[in-house]
Design a protein around this motif. Sequence first.
Motif, short mmCIF file in Angstrom:
data_model
loop_
_atom_site.label_atom_id
_atom_site.label_comp_id
_atom_site.label_asym_id
_atom_site.label_seq_id
_atom_site.Cartn_x
_atom_site.Cartn_y
_atom_site.Cartn_z
N SER A 1 -2.25 -2.93 -9.63
CA SER A 1 -3.16 -1.67 -9.81
C SER A 1 -2.31 -0.93 -10.04
O SER A 1 -1.84 -0.68 -10.43
CB SER A 1 -3.68 -1.22 -8.34
OG SER A 1 -2.71 -0.62 -7.50
N THR B 1 -4.08 8.70 -0.93
CA THR B 1 -5.03 8.47 -0.66
C THR B 1 -5.38 7.35 0.26
O THR B 1 -6.18 7.52 1.21
CB THR B 1 -4.47 6.59 -1.66
OG1 THR B 1 -4.42 7.30 -2.85
CG2 THR B 1 -6.32 6.28 -2.46
N ASN C 1 -8.30 -4.89 -5.29
CA ASN C 1 -8.63 -4.29 -3.91
C ASN C 1 -9.36 -5.72 -2.12
O ASN C 1 -9.28 -5.23 -2.08
CB ASN C 1 -9.55 -3.12 -4.07
CG ASN C 1 -9.49 -2.21 -5.23
OD1 ASN C 1 -8.50 -1.68 -5.17
ND2 ASN C 1 -10.42 -1.49 -5.71
N HIS D 1 2.72 2.57 -2.22
CA HIS D 1 2.18 3.89 -3.09
C HIS D 1 0.52 4.17 -3.08
O HIS D 1 1.00 5.63 -3.38
CB HIS D 1 1.82 2.96 -5.09
CG HIS D 1 0.87 1.99 -4.94
ND1 HIS D 1 1.31 1.19 -4.48
CD2 HIS D 1 -0.13 1.76 -5.78
CE1 HIS D 1 0.14 0.13 -4.79
NE2 HIS D 1 -0.64 0.60 -5.08
N GLN D 2 0.23 3.98 -2.39
CA GLN D 2 -0.93 4.51 -1.81
C GLN D 2 -0.56 5.66 -0.75
O GLN D 2 -1.48 6.63 -0.89
CB GLN D 2 -2.37 3.97 -0.84
CG GLN D 2 -2.64 2.90 -2.51
CD GLN D 2 -4.32 2.03 -2.39
OE1 GLN D 2 -5.21 2.82 -1.88
NE2 GLN D 2 -3.81 0.82 -2.84
N ARG E 1 -4.37 11.20 -8.48
CA ARG E 1 -4.09 12.19 -6.82
C ARG E 1 -3.45 13.01 -7.30
O ARG E 1 -3.91 14.45 -6.44
CB ARG E 1 -3.04 11.53 -5.77
CG ARG E 1 -3.81 10.16 -5.52
CD ARG E 1 -5.29 10.08 -4.92
NE ARG E 1 -5.38 11.08 -3.55
CZ ARG E 1 -6.50 10.94 -3.02
NH1 ARG E 1 -7.93 9.67 -3.02
NH2 ARG E 1 -6.50 11.72 -1.75
N TRP F 1 1.34 -1.20 -0.02
CA TRP F 1 0.06 0.06 -0.05
C TRP F 1 0.37 1.36 -0.12
O TRP F 1 0.59 1.91 -0.09
CB TRP F 1 -1.18 0.25 1.18
CG TRP F 1 -2.30 -1.13 1.03
CD1 TRP F 1 -2.69 -1.45 -0.05
CD2 TRP F 1 -2.43 -1.53 2.30
NE1 TRP F 1 -4.12 -1.91 0.08
CE2 TRP F 1 -4.06 -2.54 1.52
CE3 TRP F 1 -2.36 -1.79 3.42
CZ2 TRP F 1 -5.05 -2.71 2.38
CZ3 TRP F 1 -3.90 -1.95 4.88
CH2 TRP F 1 -4.93 -3.37 3.85
N GLN G 1 2.70 0.55 -10.87
CA GLN G 1 0.83 1.43 -9.96
C GLN G 1 1.32 2.77 -8.89
O GLN G 1 0.10 2.82 -8.62
CB GLN G 1 1.38 0.30 -8.62
CG GLN G 1 1.49 -1.50 -8.60
CD GLN G 1 0.75 -2.54 -7.97
OE1 GLN G 1 -0.17 -2.26 -7.66
NE2 GLN G 1 1.70 -1.93 -6.79
N GLY H 1 -4.34 2.42 -9.69
CA GLY H 1 -4.74 3.56 -9.51
C GLY H 1 -6.75 3.49 -9.50
O GLY H 1 -7.68 2.98 -11.00
N ASN H 2 -7.12 3.86 -9.11
CA ASN H 2 -8.72 4.05 -8.77
C ASN H 2 -9.28 2.94 -9.80
O ASN H 2 -10.76 2.80 -10.75
CB ASN H 2 -9.86 4.75 -9.58
CG ASN H 2 -10.80 5.08 -8.90
OD1 ASN H 2 -11.38 5.72 -8.15
ND2 ASN H 2 -11.29 6.35 -10.27
N GLU I 1 -1.38 5.43 -9.27
CA GLU I 1 -2.00 6.65 -7.89
C GLU I 1 -2.32 7.85 -8.04
O GLU I 1 -2.93 8.83 -8.01
CB GLU I 1 -1.89 5.62 -6.93
CG GLU I 1 -2.11 5.84 -5.56
CD GLU I 1 -4.08 4.96 -5.12
OE1 GLU I 1 -3.31 4.36 -6.44
OE2 GLU I 1 -4.54 5.52 -4.56
#
Length: 406
Positions: free
Chosen positions: A354, A56, A379, A50-51, A180, A48, A172, A356-357, A176
């Motif tokens: 992933s 995010t 997710n 990168h989030q 953002r 997680w 990834q 993003g979104n 992301e």
Amino acid sequence: MRVLILGGGYAGLRTALDLDAMRARGQLPEGVQVDLVERAPCHEVIFWLHQVAAGTLAPEQACIDYGRLPLEGIQLHQATVQDLHPTPRRVDTDAGPFSYDALVLALGSGPSSPDIPGLAEHAHTLRTHEDAENLHNALEAAYARAAPLADAAERRRLLTTVVAGGGYTGCQLAGELAHRLPDLADRHGAPLDDIRLLLCEPRDRLLPEMEPCHGRAARRILERKGVEVRLGAPLERLSEDTAVLGGEGLPYGVLAWAGGIRAPGFLKEAGLGANPQGRVIVDDHLRVPDHPDILAAGDCAVRVAPDGSLSTTPATATEAMNQGRYMAALLRDRARGRAPAAAYAPTRLGLLVSLGNSDAVGNVGPLPVQGRAAGLLKNGAERTYPDTLLRPHTEPLLDPDFLRPA
Ligand SMILES: Cc1cc2nc3c(=O)[nH]c(=O)nc-3n(C[C@H](O)[C@H](O)[C@H](O)COP(=O)(O)OP(=O)(O)OC[C@H]3O[C@@H](n4cnc5c(N)ncnc54)[C@H](O)[C@@H]3O)c2cc1C
């Protein structure tokens, strides 16, 4: 028997959790002591990061307190490993030395550090919680500085973000950030039209460690989100404000390096066989050749395939957890004086990247999936991760054999 586990990430934590659960079920003989040495105060959920970097997730959302986990029978030591001495079976840490009868190396990896002028001084990396927070703060600072500037060229430079490396970490992160960065610009009052996000990869496709169809799909999805994808564009050097990519100078504000991994240097220095990335070479039972008391797994290790070549299985959390589970079974059998279990079999769960979104690309078992469906699966699988730690013997929700062609 004293088992010493170095690293409480995906591989090492899984081994510790499974050994503790085996003890609770009476499957470990009396007298087996398990120590876990980890430098971080909490279990960092790296997949997680990168989030966290993009804003995010708040940093604390990607951290799990070891105190919440079922590790009652495990001695947890917060310490940094500094050196390894296989012959006297000693590990040196900043909290003193540890001895062992069986050693598990699960120390993960750091960013690769090729000889690119300016890389160490000016690039951000993304392997730890601290890296993710630093990258996020750098983006905040660049956008805050850019917003009030009348000098359009300087404003555009500060609003230009480069991700160097188009493997799964780079893809990834770019995916992301694509979602953002407009929010960030909005919050600081910077013009949306000046935002640029580039993803640069030296090879001729994204996700080179996966099947070519995934690289093509990732490119399509990322470009649709406004990411400028540059292939055949190695990062050659960088100064404080200019990156040279494939021979072309690019003024930039923030650059993130996602160009590969490297295992901790002291493993090779301890005399263990290692590949050029410093990953310890292990046999098909994850044992270090010539050191039968040492196992190694996850990003810091690489397996010899049945044909004698080094495995090309990507270094992933899924693989690290699978190896962690295998090591616990191997150690249990060793403690009981039984012959080793069958050779390690890599996970067949697949890998989803992933973008993003709720977009992703990759494989579920042997099946390729892309776009929203892949994003939902990704997710969903990630959200169950904390639960799998609380209930260590949860089997995967999805049995990959179910998806195998008959
Ligand atoms: C941004 C990003 C996104 C990713 N996304 C995915 C994904 O979606 N799916 C996937 O499968 N994989 C993903 N990965 C890869 C995955 O995170 C790694 O493959 C995985 O973390 C490897 O697990 P590990 O147990 O080998 O190492 P780690 O999880 O890194 O654990 C190593 C542990 O050792 C500790 N440690 C290291 N050095 C020392 C020391 N000297 N002393 C004491 N402790 C030490 C560290 O603090 C850490 O807790 C991603 C990686 C990144 C960076």
